[in-house]
Motif scaffolding. Sequence first.
Motif, PDB file in Angstrom:
ATOM      1  N   HIS A  71       0.738  -1.113  -0.090  1.00 17.90           N
ATOM      2  CA  HIS A  71       0.039  -0.098  -0.060  1.00 17.90           C
ATOM      3  C   HIS A  71       0.781   1.213   0.009  1.00 17.90           C
ATOM      4  N   GLU A  72       2.056   1.321   0.823  1.00 23.46           N
ATOM      5  CA  GLU A  72       2.911   2.374   0.829  1.00 23.46           C
ATOM      6  C   GLU A  72       3.459   2.702  -0.534  1.00 23.46           C
ATOM      7  N   LYS A  73       4.135   1.682  -1.132  1.00 23.50           N
ATOM      8  CA  LYS A  73       4.446   1.819  -2.356  1.00 23.50           C
ATOM      9  C   LYS A  73       3.620   2.078  -3.773  1.00 23.50           C
ATOM     10  N   GLY A  74       2.547   1.429  -3.529  1.00 24.62           N
ATOM     11  CA  GLY A  74       1.610   1.279  -4.678  1.00 24.62           C
ATOM     12  C   GLY A  74       1.988   0.111  -5.517  1.00 24.62           C
ATOM     13  N   LEU A  99      -2.753  11.560 -14.032  1.00 22.71           N
ATOM     14  CA  LEU A  99      -3.872  12.319 -13.842  1.00 22.71           C
ATOM     15  C   LEU A  99      -3.668  13.569 -12.505  1.00 22.71           C
ATOM     16  N   LYS A 100      -2.328  13.430 -12.309  1.00 20.43           N
ATOM     17  CA  LYS A 100      -1.767  14.474 -11.157  1.00 20.43           C
ATOM     18  C   LYS A 100      -2.568  14.364  -9.804  1.00 20.43           C
ATOM     19  N   VAL A 101      -2.744  13.435  -9.508  1.00 23.16           N
ATOM     20  CA  VAL A 101      -3.490  13.257  -8.277  1.00 23.16           C
ATOM     21  C   VAL A 101      -2.837  12.167  -7.373  1.00 23.16           C
ATOM     22  N   PRO A 102      -2.810  11.977  -6.182  1.00 24.58           N
ATOM     23  CA  PRO A 102      -2.195  10.615  -5.487  1.00 24.58           C
ATOM     24  C   PRO A 102      -2.973   9.439  -5.951  1.00 24.58           C
ATOM     25  N   CYS A 103      -2.367   8.341  -6.031  1.00 23.93           N
ATOM     26  CA  CYS A 103      -2.991   7.060  -6.341  1.00 23.93           C
ATOM     27  C   CYS A 103      -2.361   5.925  -5.337  1.00 23.93           C
ATOM     28  N   PHE A 104      -3.272   5.098  -4.744  1.00 26.07           N
ATOM     29  CA  PHE A 104      -2.894   4.279  -3.741  1.00 26.07           C
ATOM     30  C   PHE A 104      -3.692   2.815  -4.068  1.00 26.07           C
ATOM     31  N   ALA A 309     -12.045   1.057  -2.395  1.00 24.41           N
ATOM     32  CA  ALA A 309     -10.888   1.575  -3.132  1.00 24.41           C
ATOM     33  C   ALA A 309     -10.791   3.209  -3.029  1.00 24.41           C
ATOM     34  N   ALA A 310     -11.907   3.802  -3.403  1.00 23.61           N
ATOM     35  CA  ALA A 310     -12.288   5.444  -3.085  1.00 23.61           C
ATOM     36  C   ALA A 310     -11.678   5.847  -1.538  1.00 23.61           C
ATOM     37  N   LYS A 311     -12.250   4.971  -0.606  1.00 21.50           N
ATOM     38  CA  LYS A 311     -12.189   5.607   0.862  1.00 21.50           C
ATOM     39  C   LYS A 311     -10.552   5.362   1.282  1.00 21.50           C
ATOM     40  N   VAL A 312     -10.048   4.148   0.761  1.00 21.82           N
ATOM     41  CA  VAL A 312      -8.582   4.139   1.044  1.00 21.82           C
ATOM     42  C   VAL A 312      -7.781   5.036   0.723  1.00 21.82           C
ATOM     43  N   ALA A 313      -8.173   5.555  -0.722  1.00 17.46           N
ATOM     44  CA  ALA A 313      -7.354   6.605  -1.397  1.00 17.46           C
ATOM     45  C   ALA A 313      -7.514   7.740  -0.652  1.00 17.46           C
ATOM     46  N   LEU A 314      -8.675   8.318  -0.284  1.00 18.11           N
ATOM     47  CA  LEU A 314      -9.177   9.531   0.230  1.00 18.11           C
ATOM     48  C   LEU A 314      -8.301   9.735   1.686  1.00 18.11           C
ATOM     49  N   ASP A 315      -8.362   8.527   2.402  1.00 22.02           N
ATOM     50  CA  ASP A 315      -7.753   8.570   3.665  1.00 22.02           C
ATOM     51  C   ASP A 315      -6.254   8.568   3.603  1.00 22.02           C
ATOM     52  N   ALA A 316      -5.412   7.696   2.743  1.00 22.32           N
ATOM     53  CA  ALA A 316      -4.330   7.902   2.243  1.00 22.32           C
ATOM     54  C   ALA A 316      -3.904   9.305   2.090  1.00 22.32           C
ATOM     55  N   ASP A 318      -5.063  12.098   2.717  1.00 23.63           N
ATOM     56  CA  ASP A 318      -5.348  12.904   3.902  1.00 23.63           C
ATOM     57  C   ASP A 318      -4.341  12.786   4.949  1.00 23.63           C
ATOM     58  N   ARG A 319      -3.791  11.416   4.998  1.00 18.11           N
ATOM     59  CA  ARG A 319      -2.678  11.253   6.041  1.00 18.11           C
ATOM     60  C   ARG A 319      -1.519  11.895   5.394  1.00 18.11           C
ATOM     61  N   ARG A 320      -1.290  11.761   4.118  1.00 16.55           N
ATOM     62  CA  ARG A 320       0.178  12.419   3.500  1.00 16.55           C
ATOM     63  C   ARG A 320      -0.017  13.787   3.527  1.00 16.55           C
ATOM     64  N   ASP A 321      -1.215  14.412   3.502  1.00 15.42           N
ATOM     65  CA  ASP A 321      -1.222  15.906   3.241  1.00 15.42           C
ATOM     66  C   ASP A 321      -2.553  16.422   3.817  1.00 15.42           C
ATOM     67  N   PRO A 322      -2.148  16.559   5.496  1.00 21.34           N
ATOM     68  CA  PRO A 322      -3.629  16.644   5.947  1.00 21.34           C
ATOM     69  C   PRO A 322      -4.238  18.002   5.539  1.00 21.34           C
TER      70      PRO A 322
END
Lengths: 326, 326
Positions: A71-74, A99-104, A309-316, A318-322
């Motif tokens: 999960h950390e490295k994708g 897409l220029k957005v984070p992906c997890f 999958a959407a929720k895991v991405a939103l949470d991750a 948020d954690r990286r960039d609160p």
Amino acid sequence: MVEAIGIDLGGTKISAARVDGEGRILARKKVDTRAEEGAAAVIKRIVDLAASMKTPSVRAVGIGSPGQIDHEKGLLAGEAVNIPGARRLDICSPVRDELKVPCFADNDGNVAAMAEAWIGAGRGEKVVLMLTLGTGIGGGAVIEGAVYRGAKNFVAEFGHMSVEVEGRICPCGNRGCLERYASASAVARSACERLRVIPPPDSVLMAMCGGDPSAVTAKMVCDAARGGDALASGVFDEACLYLGVGIGNLINIFNPSCVVVGGGMSLAGDILFSRIHKVLNAGRAYPPIMAAAKVVPAELGEDSGVIGAAKVALDAADRRDPGARV
Amino acid sequence: MVEAIGIDLGGTKISAARVDGEGRILARKKVDTRAEEGAAAVIKRIVDLAASMKTPSVRAVGIGSPGQIDHEKGLLAGEAVNIPGARRLDICSPVRDELKVPCFADNDGNVAAMAEAWIGAGRGEKVVLMLTLGTGIGGGAVIEGAVYRGAKNFVAEFGHMSVEVEGRICPCGNRGCLERYASASAVARSACERLRVIPPPDSVLMAMCGGDPSAVTAKMVCDAARGGDALASGVFDEACLYLGVGIGNLINIFNPSCVVVGGGMSLAGDILFSRIHKVLNAGRAYPPIMAAAKVVPAELGEDSGVIGAAKVALDAADRRDPGARV
């Protein structure tokens, strides 16, 4: 409102949905996986699919897939289950770059558990375990809102808990694994074997499968058991005993507040859950710990993959960039 | 340097130690529990014991006890296991009021796991599970440095995982519980039964117990097995098979980095651990998940109770008042 794209990478289809911050699905798309075209082609289809659904509100993309996911490295960390031949495949960077957005990424069992814990049968519960009854028995655990990922990102393999030391051989190398007795496949297989050995003269189940035991499905067994067919009831009762013992073990081990049972077989409803509860309440879970746990059917069906999958991405994200969520 | 007092509330003795921030024991004391004198008397003994060990460096007191412990509220939440007749007993407030430092309680399985994860066999590991082989099989899990407490503070009951659906009856109400096969008591009981049914003519074990099978202990079985006694080896091998299957289940479920095995029976050392590893490596744990886990003997012995209680208290005090540690 913030949104995310959730992607469910399956063996035959790639499903995607745009999901808002409360779990509502705003748009859906589905394409064929066509894994035989190789990893690069599959990744391109994922990127194109995600790009076609992007809006300015999309903050992150999440990808759920079977297998060991870093999960950390994708990365699909071991062998990529649905993309034969690929190992340690980075499926997130191409999406992120385009897409220029984070992906997890995360395991499909984990994202299903996350979806049910978020807005499904386990919402508001502190410790949610999920079992998915399909070909095997998938697992996932969400503890206080966070996916439990273990030491090395292996998913909680509830289906490979042995409940018979000298039991049925499992392809995993173990014996007596729960999924050899209580998965949808195991139920169909047991019924097929019993029909072959002693075909009952007036079996509803034999009629359902058109006289071909190898065509029996778990759904036929459930339906025939509901209708009172003796052979089907015997097979179904056995599966529920094992399922009750397995869930009882998980209740004793985890002290969960909620155990969500999903997969096609969970649609059997009361005939399944009344039997599981009977087993659990007969001492297969320790009564005071059982009193703190509810055991309930999944509510989100196949949508749990894209929503989780959407929720895991939103949470991750948020954690990286609160500060970034607006 | 910061210090804490750790207290291990046992059925016959109350042990206490003053422990520094690196887990070193600076002082020890022990008094009789004398639970027959009632809850108030036991609590007074705990308060007096803690007060007699207090220094200006003591920042918190931790109390480990069997049973369901409400860590947040400092209660023995259900029936107080070692103080008959007491229910929902507040053991922390009296200590806090007298010593003027925070006091926290936790389950004894949790504190033992915490001690091993902190400075024992599991130090530096991300996910540590602990099994204690005694009268039963105790459990505890420490995930990324924090005790796992479930939804309602029940300890991880690894000993009450059924590994035989129709197996031996357990007083907990279940069948086939791991501790019916692999606890120290179960090993002694199995040997006793076998000696009674077919007493072998030249049994080393029978000589060890002075001809009285009911006097057999798990240690005698280990020692006789090490010496090559056939009956003892058979009993010991069976216990190790079950233990290996049980630990394999936990490895598949939790993907731990470390499984610590403690309790008196773990002192058997290599004869025990070589057999457990043989079972695990024969497929009872899924090989890639097994590769991420080490299975090792506990290092702290009985000190894990006081050391772990001190650590739980230090961590809880830090969480409540992050600035206060100096």
